[in-house]
Design an enzyme around this catalytic site. Sequence first.
Site, PDB file in Angstrom:
ATOM      1  N   SER A  62       2.971   7.021  -4.718  1.00  0.00           N
ATOM      2  CA  SER A  62       1.943   6.519  -3.938  1.00  0.00           C
ATOM      3  C   SER A  62       1.776   7.166  -2.622  1.00  0.00           C
ATOM      4  O   SER A  62       0.764   6.745  -1.910  1.00  0.00           O
ATOM      5  CB  SER A  62       2.503   4.909  -3.429  1.00  0.00           C
ATOM      6  OG  SER A  62       3.552   5.137  -2.578  1.00  0.00           O
ATOM      7  N   ASP A 121       9.229   5.800  -0.184  1.00  0.00           N
ATOM      8  CA  ASP A 121      10.107   5.422  -1.427  1.00  0.00           C
ATOM      9  C   ASP A 121       9.720   5.978  -2.468  1.00  0.00           C
ATOM     10  O   ASP A 121      10.756   6.328  -3.259  1.00  0.00           O
ATOM     11  CB  ASP A 121       9.700   3.695  -1.263  1.00  0.00           C
ATOM     12  CG  ASP A 121      10.223   2.991  -0.101  1.00  0.00           C
ATOM     13  OD1 ASP A 121      11.241   3.473   0.569  1.00  0.00           O
ATOM     14  OD2 ASP A 121       9.602   1.868   0.287  1.00  0.00           O
ATOM     15  N   SER A 122       8.402   6.102  -2.868  1.00  0.00           N
ATOM     16  CA  SER A 122       7.998   6.590  -4.079  1.00  0.00           C
ATOM     17  C   SER A 122       8.444   8.138  -4.188  1.00  0.00           C
ATOM     18  O   SER A 122       8.925   8.727  -5.178  1.00  0.00           O
ATOM     19  CB  SER A 122       6.812   6.458  -4.492  1.00  0.00           C
ATOM     20  OG  SER A 122       5.714   7.178  -3.732  1.00  0.00           O
ATOM     21  N   CYS A 135      -1.049  -7.049 -10.000  1.00  0.00           N
ATOM     22  CA  CYS A 135      -1.315  -5.879 -10.044  1.00  0.00           C
ATOM     23  C   CYS A 135      -0.046  -5.038 -10.873  1.00  0.00           C
ATOM     24  O   CYS A 135      -0.476  -4.229 -11.690  1.00  0.00           O
ATOM     25  CB  CYS A 135      -1.512  -5.232  -8.598  1.00  0.00           C
ATOM     26  SG  CYS A 135      -1.761  -3.506  -8.827  1.00  0.00           S
ATOM     27  N   GLY A 192       9.114   3.504  -6.915  1.00  0.00           N
ATOM     28  CA  GLY A 192       9.769   3.477  -5.761  1.00  0.00           C
ATOM     29  C   GLY A 192      10.225   2.006  -5.415  1.00  0.00           C
ATOM     30  O   GLY A 192      10.694   1.651  -4.174  1.00  0.00           O
ATOM     31  N   CYS A 235      -3.647  -4.165  -0.235  1.00  0.00           N
ATOM     32  CA  CYS A 235      -4.247  -2.635  -0.190  1.00  0.00           C
ATOM     33  C   CYS A 235      -5.826  -2.711  -0.146  1.00  0.00           C
ATOM     34  O   CYS A 235      -6.305  -1.611   0.281  1.00  0.00           O
ATOM     35  CB  CYS A 235      -3.816  -2.006  -1.251  1.00  0.00           C
ATOM     36  SG  CYS A 235      -4.146  -2.294  -2.792  1.00  0.00           S
TER      37      CYS A 235
END
Length: 373
Positions: free
Chosen positions: A8, A12-13, A104, A128, A205
Amino acid sequence: MKILAAMSGGVDSSVATARAVEAGHEVTGVYLALHANLASTDVPTGPIRGCGNPQDQLDAARVAKLLGVDFHVWDYAEEFSAIVIQEFLNRYAAGQTPNPCVFCNEHVKFAVLQQYALEHGFDAVATGHYAQLLPHAGAGDEQVELHRAAYRDKDQSYVLSAIGNDMLARALFPLGGIPSKEAVREEAARRGLPVSSKPESFDICFIPDGDTLGFLRARLGAQPGEIRDEEGRVLGEHQGAIGYTIGQRKGLGLTVPAADGRPRYVLDVNVKSNVITVGPKEALALNHIEGENPVWLAPEIDPSDGVEAAVQVRAHGREVPATVRITGDGVGSEQRMFVDLHEEVRGLPRGQSVVVYNGSRVIGQSVVARTWR
């Protein structure tokens, strides 16, 4: 293993992908461009808010290059709009307050990535998310169990609860056992990842300016209507029932004070009559929930006779002891989940998720359709 990593552009990811590479997996990174203006590499200008902004795509590409993994950008803006944003609007139009991240994850992020993984020989999809996947206790059973993350403050098992056992079996959450967000940032800095100090995103988002009410009114319209108390007395006027949520206190614009001087809260949103009902905080109390489209993740536990468990009714809410049962034959719309809470909760809007836990393990989920006391 051959791993498809969802990147992303956040810390984290990025760390999750780095851990997958370090573990010796063959990793391919994918960035899902979920908004029409995000499927380009133009350098953004001005303030950046929300996840999925143009800078995220650039950051994901930089991290992938640093880690030496193949990287792809997939334009799923049309699908995201048709599935997630439209469902978000439909739910609000029906007087509900949905959690778009739950929907999502179930219908776009995991569905898209895992379908591709299945078709192209990948063994798992890594993300993540803060959650843990543990082997099922049954001997010889390949089923996995979804558990809370070691770092409880960032636990995301709530928003992963609807994706089902089939997708969980092909998922990988490298951050599940990490002790804190600070540890993630420290690891990113140690690895030389350029996103180690990148701020977190908290907005929806697809509403990067944070103005959910404005977003809804621009797309669904707004018709002034009445604000009434529990006895039906008109107290004021609102500018459109859509966008109000059960439990809301601010933004009501009431000039008629309550007899006891205490603040009023939204008790009900009726979009058909375009009436908002308000009342005292105590009137928000409830101890029964009916949920629709239940997902049950523990096939070895029969929920038809009632299961003693704990439920969580908000993404970062507390656990509440409850008796949970699922009624009806078949699956999905033909079934209902009934939750009898052993402690009252207040102000639970329709459209939110109720997630069922057995210890740290997620065993079920449903969407709130009705509540009562």
